[in-house]
Design a protein around this motif. Sequence first.
Motif, mmCIF file in Angstrom:
data_model
loop_
_atom_site.group_PDB
_atom_site.id
_atom_site.type_symbol
_atom_site.label_atom_id
_atom_site.label_comp_id
_atom_site.label_asym_id
_atom_site.label_seq_id
_atom_site.Cartn_x
_atom_site.Cartn_y
_atom_site.Cartn_z
ATOM 1 N N GLY A 14 30.785 14.768 -33.525
ATOM 2 C CA GLY A 14 30.991 14.715 -32.083
ATOM 3 C C GLY A 14 29.698 14.343 -31.380
ATOM 4 N N LEU A 15 29.844 13.800 -30.184
ATOM 5 C CA LEU A 15 28.708 13.361 -29.383
ATOM 6 C C LEU A 15 28.848 13.951 -27.986
ATOM 7 N N ILE A 16 27.808 14.659 -27.544
ATOM 8 C CA ILE A 16 27.790 15.210 -26.191
ATOM 9 C C ILE A 16 26.561 14.662 -25.481
ATOM 10 N N LEU A 17 26.791 14.044 -24.338
ATOM 11 C CA LEU A 17 25.732 13.424 -23.549
ATOM 12 C C LEU A 17 25.479 14.272 -22.308
ATOM 13 N N VAL A 18 24.206 14.568 -22.058
ATOM 14 C CA VAL A 18 23.809 15.329 -20.872
ATOM 15 C C VAL A 18 22.836 14.465 -20.084
ATOM 16 N N PHE A 19 23.202 14.140 -18.835
ATOM 17 C CA PHE A 19 22.368 13.226 -18.057
ATOM 18 C C PHE A 19 22.758 13.270 -16.584
ATOM 19 N N PRO A 20 21.826 12.895 -15.713
ATOM 20 C CA PRO A 20 22.170 12.707 -14.308
ATOM 21 C C PRO A 20 22.648 11.270 -14.098
ATOM 22 N N GLN A 21 23.457 11.074 -13.086
ATOM 23 C CA GLN A 21 23.808 9.707 -12.711
ATOM 24 C C GLN A 21 22.857 9.285 -11.592
ATOM 25 N N TRP A 22 22.163 8.198 -11.819
ATOM 26 C CA TRP A 22 21.241 7.661 -10.812
ATOM 27 C C TRP A 22 21.765 6.302 -10.382
ATOM 28 N N TRP A 23 21.926 6.094 -9.092
ATOM 29 C CA TRP A 23 22.479 4.849 -8.571
ATOM 30 C C TRP A 23 23.831 4.565 -9.219
ATOM 31 N N PHE A 24 24.648 5.628 -9.386
ATOM 32 C CA PHE A 24 26.003 5.514 -9.917
ATOM 33 C C PHE A 24 26.021 4.912 -11.323
ATOM 34 N N ARG B 1 37.643 -9.811 -30.463
ATOM 35 C CA ARG B 1 37.503 -8.359 -30.389
ATOM 36 C C ARG B 1 36.432 -7.819 -31.334
ATOM 37 N N ILE B 2 35.940 -6.640 -30.960
ATOM 38 C CA ILE B 2 35.051 -5.935 -31.866
ATOM 39 C C ILE B 2 35.840 -4.810 -32.535
ATOM 40 N N VAL B 3 35.386 -4.407 -33.713
ATOM 41 C CA VAL B 3 36.086 -3.412 -34.510
ATOM 42 C C VAL B 3 35.301 -2.103 -34.473
ATOM 43 N N PRO B 4 35.925 -0.997 -34.061
ATOM 44 C CA PRO B 4 35.223 0.284 -33.980
ATOM 45 C C PRO B 4 34.688 0.738 -35.337
ATOM 46 N N GLN B 5 33.466 1.275 -35.345
ATOM 47 C CA GLN B 5 32.854 1.779 -36.573
ATOM 48 C C GLN B 5 32.503 3.265 -36.491
ATOM 49 N N LEU B 6 32.584 3.868 -35.300
ATOM 50 C CA LEU B 6 32.278 5.293 -35.160
ATOM 51 C C LEU B 6 33.557 6.118 -35.277
ATOM 52 N N THR B 7 34.366 5.800 -36.273
ATOM 53 C CA THR B 7 35.663 6.456 -36.408
ATOM 54 C C THR B 7 35.538 7.916 -36.845
ATOM 55 N N HIS B 8 34.360 8.320 -37.300
ATOM 56 C CA HIS B 8 34.120 9.717 -37.660
ATOM 57 C C HIS B 8 33.846 10.590 -36.432
ATOM 58 N N ILE B 9 33.539 9.973 -35.299
ATOM 59 C CA ILE B 9 33.271 10.718 -34.060
ATOM 60 C C ILE B 9 34.614 11.156 -33.464
ATOM 61 N N ARG B 10 34.818 12.471 -33.417
ATOM 62 C CA ARG B 10 36.096 13.012 -32.950
ATOM 63 C C ARG B 10 36.100 13.355 -31.473
ATOM 64 N N LEU B 11 34.910 13.535 -30.899
ATOM 65 C CA LEU B 11 34.862 13.836 -29.464
ATOM 66 C C LEU B 11 33.628 13.222 -28.831
ATOM 67 N N LEU B 12 33.794 12.836 -27.581
ATOM 68 C CA LEU B 12 32.698 12.360 -26.745
ATOM 69 C C LEU B 12 32.840 13.060 -25.408
ATOM 70 N N TYR B 13 31.876 13.935 -25.122
ATOM 71 C CA TYR B 13 31.857 14.645 -23.851
ATOM 72 C C TYR B 13 30.618 14.220 -23.075
ATOM 73 N N ALA B 14 30.784 14.034 -21.789
ATOM 74 C CA ALA B 14 29.662 13.733 -20.897
ATOM 75 C C ALA B 14 29.531 14.882 -19.902
ATOM 76 N N LEU B 15 28.350 15.491 -19.874
ATOM 77 C CA LEU B 15 28.045 16.575 -18.941
ATOM 78 C C LEU B 15 27.008 16.019 -17.991
ATOM 79 N N THR B 16 27.414 15.771 -16.759
ATOM 80 C CA THR B 16 26.568 14.988 -15.877
ATOM 81 C C THR B 16 26.566 15.525 -14.446
#
Length: 197
Positions: free
Chosen positions: A78-88, A116-131
């Motif tokens: 899983g991937l969790i991103l923590v960041f502010p949004q600057w200029w949207f 088309r491109i073919v997805p390769q991060l198929t092992h990633i089960r979740l993507l959460y953004a905390l912003t």
Amino acid sequence: MRILLVLAHPLEDSFAAAVARTARDALEAAGHVVDRLDLYREDFDPRLSKAERGGYFDQPYDTAAVADIVARLKAADGLILVFPQWWFNFPAILKGFFDRVFAPGVAFSHDAAGGRIVPQLTHIRLLYALTTTGSPWWLVRLYMGDPVRRLLKRGIAAFCSKRLNFKMLNLHDMDRATDAKRRAHLDRVRKLLSAIR
């Protein structure tokens, strides 16, 4: 689950850093393994080099300059991103993370027939953004069309993985947020991440 927790904020005492600490604590309490990648503290260079761009369609694409981070991404469930949004938008260092690490052969591959491109991060089960945003919700959603959510969900998540669980938790109007509002947001972060199985 093994989670790559990416923090993109230059200040160690920022609210984003507090969100990242809360996220790590909640995930570890729920039994997950957390790999915390603090892009600023690890001195990540967000600039796509001339060689990287020039070899973008090479087979295989050379990710040697970011091999350590690529290995950490490939090891994650899983991937969790923590960041502010600057200029949207994303902070430049996070945009550079996508440009350099979400590369051909890592996050996707080019369709041999073109198109088309073919997805390769198929092992990633979740993507959460905390912003957070400095603007009120109505400006972000109604006027701007929620660009960061669209980029993450329709672009990065859809093109790099398949059927992953995408969530975005946003504290709007951050510039005027009271301590109580910030604490309530941290409680929402804790609750969201404690539910991950």
